[in-house]
Each structure stands twice: as C-alpha cells, then as structure tokens.
Design a protein around this motif. Structure first.
Motif, PDB file in Angstrom:
ATOM      1  N   LYS A   1      32.135  50.180  26.766  1.00 28.13           N
ATOM      2  CA  LYS A   1      33.469  49.895  26.227  1.00 28.13           C
ATOM      3  C   LYS A   1      34.557  50.626  27.004  1.00 28.13           C
ATOM      4  CE  LYS A   1      32.983  53.376  22.515  1.00 28.13           C
ATOM      5  NZ  LYS A   1      31.510  53.563  22.626  1.00 28.13           N
ATOM      6  N   TYR A   2      34.261  51.811  27.499  1.00 26.99           N
ATOM      7  CA  TYR A   2      35.252  52.541  28.299  1.00 26.99           C
ATOM      8  C   TYR A   2      35.428  51.877  29.664  1.00 26.99           C
ATOM      9  CZ  TYR A   2      33.910  56.097  24.848  1.00 26.99           C
ATOM     10  OH  TYR A   2      33.620  56.770  23.689  1.00 26.99           O
ATOM     11  N   SER A   3      34.316  51.488  30.274  1.00 27.13           N
ATOM     12  CA  SER A   3      34.374  50.883  31.610  1.00 27.13           C
ATOM     13  C   SER A   3      35.132  49.566  31.596  1.00 27.13           C
ATOM     14  CB  SER A   3      32.949  50.656  32.141  1.00 27.13           C
ATOM     15  OG  SER A   3      32.234  51.855  32.243  1.00 27.13           O
ATOM     16  N   ILE A   4      34.834  48.711  30.636  1.00 31.00           N
ATOM     17  CA  ILE A   4      35.462  47.395  30.601  1.00 31.00           C
ATOM     18  C   ILE A   4      36.930  47.499  30.195  1.00 31.00           C
ATOM     19  CG2 ILE A   4      35.004  46.724  28.202  1.00 31.00           C
ATOM     20  CD1 ILE A   4      34.484  44.551  31.358  1.00 31.00           C
ATOM     21  N   THR A   5      37.263  48.480  29.371  1.00 37.05           N
ATOM     22  CA  THR A   5      38.661  48.679  28.977  1.00 37.05           C
ATOM     23  C   THR A   5      39.519  49.040  30.180  1.00 37.05           C
ATOM     24  OG1 THR A   5      38.019  49.412  26.758  1.00 37.05           O
ATOM     25  CG2 THR A   5      40.218  50.027  27.506  1.00 37.05           C
ATOM     26  N   ALA A   6      38.957  49.791  31.101  1.00 39.52           N
ATOM     27  CA  ALA A   6      39.681  50.129  32.330  1.00 39.52           C
ATOM     28  C   ALA A   6      39.648  48.988  33.336  1.00 39.52           C
ATOM     29  CB  ALA A   6      39.081  51.389  32.954  1.00 39.52           C
ATOM     30  N   ALA A   7      38.558  48.213  33.361  1.00 39.88           N
ATOM     31  CA  ALA A   7      38.371  47.193  34.392  1.00 39.88           C
ATOM     32  C   ALA A   7      39.293  45.991  34.218  1.00 39.88           C
ATOM     33  CB  ALA A   7      36.917  46.731  34.406  1.00 39.88           C
ATOM     34  N   ILE A   8      39.557  45.586  32.998  1.00 48.29           N
ATOM     35  CA  ILE A   8      40.376  44.385  32.782  1.00 48.29           C
ATOM     36  C   ILE A   8      41.793  44.556  33.326  1.00 48.29           C
ATOM     37  CG2 ILE A   8      41.404  42.908  31.013  1.00 48.29           C
ATOM     38  CD1 ILE A   8      38.826  43.289  29.387  1.00 48.29           C
ATOM     39  N   PRO A   9      42.523  45.616  32.932  1.00 44.28           N
ATOM     40  CA  PRO A   9      43.856  45.789  33.532  1.00 44.28           C
ATOM     41  C   PRO A   9      43.803  46.048  35.031  1.00 44.28           C
ATOM     42  CG  PRO A   9      43.284  47.675  32.144  1.00 44.28           C
ATOM     43  CD  PRO A   9      42.267  46.625  31.890  1.00 44.28           C
ATOM     44  N   ALA A  10      42.735  46.703  35.506  1.00 42.47           N
ATOM     45  CA  ALA A  10      42.596  46.934  36.952  1.00 42.47           C
ATOM     46  C   ALA A  10      42.512  45.606  37.699  1.00 42.47           C
ATOM     47  CB  ALA A  10      41.353  47.772  37.232  1.00 42.47           C
ATOM     48  N   LEU A  11      41.716  44.671  37.184  1.00 42.14           N
ATOM     49  CA  LEU A  11      41.584  43.360  37.812  1.00 42.14           C
ATOM     50  C   LEU A  11      42.924  42.634  37.841  1.00 42.14           C
ATOM     51  CD1 LEU A  11      39.927  41.022  38.959  1.00 42.14           C
ATOM     52  CD2 LEU A  11      39.380  40.355  36.603  1.00 42.14           C
ATOM     53  N   ILE A  12      43.650  42.684  36.743  1.00 41.67           N
ATOM     54  CA  ILE A  12      44.954  42.017  36.667  1.00 41.67           C
ATOM     55  C   ILE A  12      45.925  42.607  37.689  1.00 41.67           C
ATOM     56  CG2 ILE A  12      46.973  41.621  35.201  1.00 41.67           C
ATOM     57  CD1 ILE A  12      45.015  41.581  32.794  1.00 41.67           C
ATOM     58  N   LEU A  13      45.949  43.923  37.797  1.00 39.69           N
ATOM     59  CA  LEU A  13      46.842  44.589  38.741  1.00 39.69           C
ATOM     60  C   LEU A  13      46.488  44.242  40.184  1.00 39.69           C
ATOM     61  CD1 LEU A  13      47.177  48.113  37.089  1.00 39.69           C
ATOM     62  CD2 LEU A  13      48.992  46.411  37.374  1.00 39.69           C
ATOM     63  N   PHE A  14      45.195  44.176  40.493  1.00 36.78           N
ATOM     64  CA  PHE A  14      44.778  43.828  41.856  1.00 36.78           C
ATOM     65  C   PHE A  14      45.222  42.411  42.221  1.00 36.78           C
ATOM     66  CE2 PHE A  14      41.375  47.220  41.548  1.00 36.78           C
ATOM     67  CZ  PHE A  14      41.959  48.023  42.515  1.00 36.78           C
ATOM     68  N   VAL A  15      45.098  41.476  41.284  1.00 41.58           N
ATOM     69  CA  VAL A  15      45.501  40.094  41.550  1.00 41.58           C
ATOM     70  C   VAL A  15      47.016  39.999  41.730  1.00 41.58           C
ATOM     71  CG1 VAL A  15      45.602  37.759  40.605  1.00 41.58           C
ATOM     72  CG2 VAL A  15      43.503  39.106  40.377  1.00 41.58           C
ATOM     73  N   ILE A  16      47.765  40.700  40.883  1.00 42.14           N
ATOM     74  CA  ILE A  16      49.228  40.621  40.923  1.00 42.14           C
ATOM     75  C   ILE A  16      49.798  41.317  42.155  1.00 42.14           C
ATOM     76  CG2 ILE A  16      51.357  41.340  39.769  1.00 42.14           C
ATOM     77  CD1 ILE A  16      49.896  40.994  37.107  1.00 42.14           C
ATOM     78  N   LEU A  17      49.275  42.504  42.463  1.00 45.64           N
ATOM     79  CA  LEU A  17      49.854  43.321  43.524  1.00 45.64           C
ATOM     80  C   LEU A  17      49.162  43.165  44.872  1.00 45.64           C
ATOM     81  CD1 LEU A  17      50.298  46.654  41.504  1.00 45.64           C
ATOM     82  CD2 LEU A  17      51.983  44.838  41.857  1.00 45.64           C
ATOM     83  N   GLY A  18      48.048  42.436  44.901  1.00 42.23           N
ATOM     84  CA  GLY A  18      47.217  42.418  46.096  1.00 42.23           C
ATOM     85  C   GLY A  18      47.690  41.552  47.232  1.00 42.23           C
ATOM     86  N   ASP A  19      48.718  40.741  47.019  1.00 39.60           N
ATOM     87  CA  ASP A  19      49.196  39.854  48.081  1.00 39.60           C
ATOM     88  C   ASP A  19      50.060  40.647  49.047  1.00 39.60           C
ATOM     89  OD1 ASP A  19      50.029  37.839  49.692  1.00 39.60           O
ATOM     90  OD2 ASP A  19      50.831  36.558  48.097  1.00 39.60           O
ATOM     91  N   GLY A  20      49.563  40.797  50.285  1.00 41.39           N
ATOM     92  CA  GLY A  20      50.295  41.576  51.272  1.00 41.39           C
ATOM     93  C   GLY A  20      51.119  40.721  52.197  1.00 41.39           C
ATOM     94  N   GLY A  21      51.138  39.399  51.972  1.00 39.86           N
ATOM     95  CA  GLY A  21      51.838  38.509  52.886  1.00 39.86           C
ATOM     96  C   GLY A  21      51.012  38.328  54.144  1.00 39.86           C
TER      97      GLY A  21
END
Length: 495
Positions: free
Chosen positions: A215-235
C-alpha cells in the motif's frame, strides 16, 4: 562501547569474531570525516560538471587518507578495519549483479533492441512523456522481478535512456524514471536483498512484509507515474529531416530481443536466483543475435592491434568493463562506512534517539525514520545502510511493541528511496556511469549529472513523504500481540 547486538551485526557483516575499536581525534564523529569529504567532493564535481569515475575514486581515497591521520589508534588497526569493510559480502554481491546485468543489457543493445524500441515509438506515437511513463513502469517491473535496483539501473540505462532521449523524452526525467523504477523494485521485490534484510533483522517473514508494504509503494507510484508522463516531454531537438532519416534507419528486427528480456522476468518471478535468471537471459540473447546474422565479433572479439597488443572487445567485455571503476568506488565507500561502526559512532546515534522517545509511539516511529535517513546520508549502499540501521530500528520499535512488519517497512522504504536520490549515492553514481557509457554510441547524446536528477526521483520522494505521513498519522500502525500477531491500535489500547 557498543552493545552486544551491534557487535553481532558487525561480526555477521564481515565474518569476524572480534574487531578492535578505533579511537579518533575529535571523538567518535570524526570517523565520519572520510565520507563527509567524499560527499562534498562528489557534489562539487557534479555541480561544476567535472565529475568522472576516476575523480570520484580519488576523492574517496583522499577521504580515507584524511581519516588515517585523524585516527588515534594503531594505524594497523585502521587499515584492518578498512579491509574488513571492503570484504563485506554486500559489496561483492552488488558488483557481481552489475557485471551480469551489464553483460545482459549490452547483448540486448548489440542485438538491436534499442533500434527496435525507437522504431516502436515512431510507429505507435509512444514518445516524450508517454515513453518516460512506460520506462518507469517497465523498470519497476524488472526491478521487482530480478530483485536488484542496481541491475535495473545498469540494464535500463543502456537500453531505455538513449531510446527515450531520441524519441523526445527529457533526459533528466528519463534517468529519474529509471531510478524510480529501481526504488520501487528494491523496496517491494520479495527476492531483493533490502527486502530480505529488512524482514530478517526485524524478526519478520518476507511474504508478510511484502504484503504489508504494498500500500505504501503503490501510493507513491501512482502520482510518480502521472508526474513522469506530464513532465517527461523534453521536446525533440532534432530537425524534421534528421528524424526522417532516423525513421528509415531503424527497424523492428531488434524487438526479438524482448524474448530474452521476458525470459529473465519469468525466471526471476518464478523464484530463480538473479544470476540464474540473467545467465539464461545472456545465453538466449547470444542465440538470437547469432540467428539474426549479427557478426559474432559483436558478442566477443579477441585480437591483436597494430602494435601487437591483445585487445578484447564486444558486448560481454563492455558489459563488465563499464563497471570496474564503480566497483572500486563502492568497496571504498563500504570501508569508510565501516569505520563508523568500529569507532562507536553508531552507538552515539542510537543513544540520542532513545533519549528523545520518552514512551511516545509517534516519537519512536519518527526516530526510526530519522535514524535510517541519517545513516543513509553516509552509507550510500542501501543494503549496507540497512544492516547498520537495523539494530537501532529493532531496539526503538521493540521499546513501543511496534509490529515487526511496521519496523521493517520504515527500515526498507527510507533506505530504498535515499539510495537512489542523493547525488553521491551508489545507485545514482551507477546510473550516471551507465548512461555516460551508453551515450558514447550516439551522436550528441546528453549525459545527465547526478546533481540534476536529484529532485525528480518521484518514486523515492513519494515513498519518503508517504512514510513520514504514516509516522505522523499512525496510518498502517500495528502492534505485536502476545504471540507475535498483528494487533490494531484500538484493540491494543483496550487491553
């Protein structure tokens, strides 16, 4: 003097019956000087973009030499302590894992898997932030299967980093996604050394610990995945013409190498040892490379150059050779961390935290969190840091009758996170060395410095926040019953 249990942990780690205590000018905390010097050295090199593997090793050697002049005990005892620290199985296991994972990843690369991934990205539109998100998920899966974050960093740094950057992903976020996947797997994998150490040192069973921390791992992983998708585009820095040429050059043939990759995942998830899984992956990769018609010299090539000197090249050699300097560095870091044990620094830290608990559960959990984090600042190999912190966590937790699962979770989540966040940590330095080697094969491929990636290891930071909230609010808190069973706080308080 250390308590008997601390002595036992030291003995178990280095395989000795007794160790001479060291005295330092300036007291027990002077034993931290070698590592503090190295940390300052590493950060300075990273910020000034002058960092090299050889320079890092030099910094560690200088730090150890400074410690020698601060030592009041016999220098022979100081030297023996260093040797004992280097001889710990933890370091040897890490180095072997790098070598095997490095060979496996280099073979996949030689077989064209990177080109295949780039082709797949072009065909599906899986580029930029989407590719970063997929990289995080795949590295998390791989790390959970094989049980080693270091091996994951070595493999994905060679394969996914260049592919992602070419497909328009932000280089810093790409590296952060790989490190975050390593955090996830190191923390959750049943076969991970950190999972096993955290469970056994807290007198808990591994399956129960893994279930309790999901439960601790998945709670951290979901927002991490969202942030990587949103911020990961480097052009995409390449012009349209260059991208068109690249699309013509890459092909799907290399995707066949996903079969050995899947084989390693299957074997690891089936309970096979890391080396067993990777060895079969290496064998399968060689078979597929030969079948594809790739010259055998891509695998291994032994010859004499024009000067008559023997030369060994190929994927197998580069997979091993890329980690020689890092292996030396890690052994020196282990040795320097060991000085803190034999000097009694750990005992002073333990006594400080015991003094501030005063019978309050929240203080005990915050103290466990704090002591694990503090030791990870200096002991940058996660398993070594866990072994050093384990007696303190057990002592503090038992004082308040906190369940072993809960204690193991504080020990492992904080250690697994910080081991891939600090710019001077072994995981980050390994990642930097890996992508530096991989970038040589691609024109204008950027190399991210350890300091740049620090804020973006979202899974690591997320786990730290989750466990801090758990300590402050009591989320997931359980006590031990008379027979060791889990007891909820309300039931425990009513007894």
């Amino acid at each position: 003097m250390a308590n008997s249990r601390n002595d036992e942990v030291i003995d178990e780690a280095v395989g000795e019956k007794s160790i001479n205590r060291l005295e330092f000018r300036g007291g027990v905390f002077a034993a931290t000087v070698p590592l503090i010097f190295f940390i300052v050295w590493a950060i300075t090199l990273s910020v000034t973009k002058l960092v090299t593997e050889e320079a890092l090793v030099l910094g560690m050697v200088i730090g150890v030499a400074i410690g020698l002049f601060l030592c009041k005990s016999k220098w022979a005892d100081y030297a023996q302590a260093l040797i004992s620290g280097m001889a710990q199985p933890i370091g040897v296991i890490a180095v072997i894992a790098w070598f095997w994972a490095g060979m496996f990843a280099k073979l996949l690369s030689a077989g064209g898997l990177v080109d295949g991934l780039i082709w797949f990205g072009f065909q599906t539109g899986l580029e930029g932030g989407a590719f970063v998100g997929v990289t995080f998920m795949l590295s998390a899966l791989f790390a959970t299967a094989v049980g080693t974050g270091y091996g994951t960093v070595a493999a994905f740094g060679i394969l996914m980093y260049p592919a992602g950057v070419i497909l328009g992903a932000d280089p810093v976020l790409m590296l952060a996604a790989i490190l975050s996947g390593a955090v996830f797997g190191d923390n959750l994998a049943p076969v991970s050394d950190t999972t096993i150490v955290s469970a056994t040192t807290q007198e808990a069973d591994v399956p129960g610990v893994v279930r309790s921390r999901f439960k601790y791992s998945i709670t951290a992983a979901i927002p991490a995945l969202i942030l990587f998708v949103i911020l990961g585009d480097g052009g995409n820095a390449q012009n349209t013409e260059a991208m068109a040429r690249l699309q013509e050059q890459v092909s799907p043939h290399g995707l066949l190498l996903l079969i050995p990759f899947a084989l390693v995942l299957y074997l690891a998830l089936s309970g096979h040892h890391l080396l067993t899984s990777l060895t079969w992956g290496i064998v399968a990769s060689i078979v597929f490379i030969i079948i594809s018609g790739t010259p055998f010299t891509e695998i291994i090539h032994i010859y004499k150059d024009e000067a008559g000197n023997a030369v060994v090249e190929g994927a197998l050699m580069s997979g091993i050779g890329g980690y020689f300097n890092m292996a030396i560095l890690i052994l020196f870091i282990l040795a320097a961390a060991h000085l803190m044990e034999v000097a009694g620094t750990m005992d002073k830290i333990r006594d400080f935290f015991l003094g501030i608990i005063k019978g309050v559960v929240k203080r005990a959990e915050l103290s466990m969190y704090g002591i694990v984090a503090f030791l990870n600042v200096f002991i940058t190999i996660n398993t070594a840091a866990e072994i050093a912190a384990a007696p303190f966590v057990r002592k503090l937790g038992k004082e308040m009758n906190i369940h072993p699962y809960r204690r193991a979770n504080f020990l492992d989540t904080v250690t697994s996170s910080l081991g891939y966040i600090f710019p001077w940590s072994a995981g980050v330095l390994l990642a930097w060395a890996t992508i530096k080697g991989a970038a040589k094969e691609y024109e204008n491929m950027p190399v991210v410095s350890p300091a740049e990636v620090f804020p973006y290891v979202f899974q690591g930071w997320g786990l730290l926040i989750v466990m801090l909230i758990a300590a402050l609010t009591g989320w997931g808190l359980r006590y031990s019953g008379k027979n060791g069973e889990e007891v909820k706080p309300k039931d425990y308080e009513n007894k």
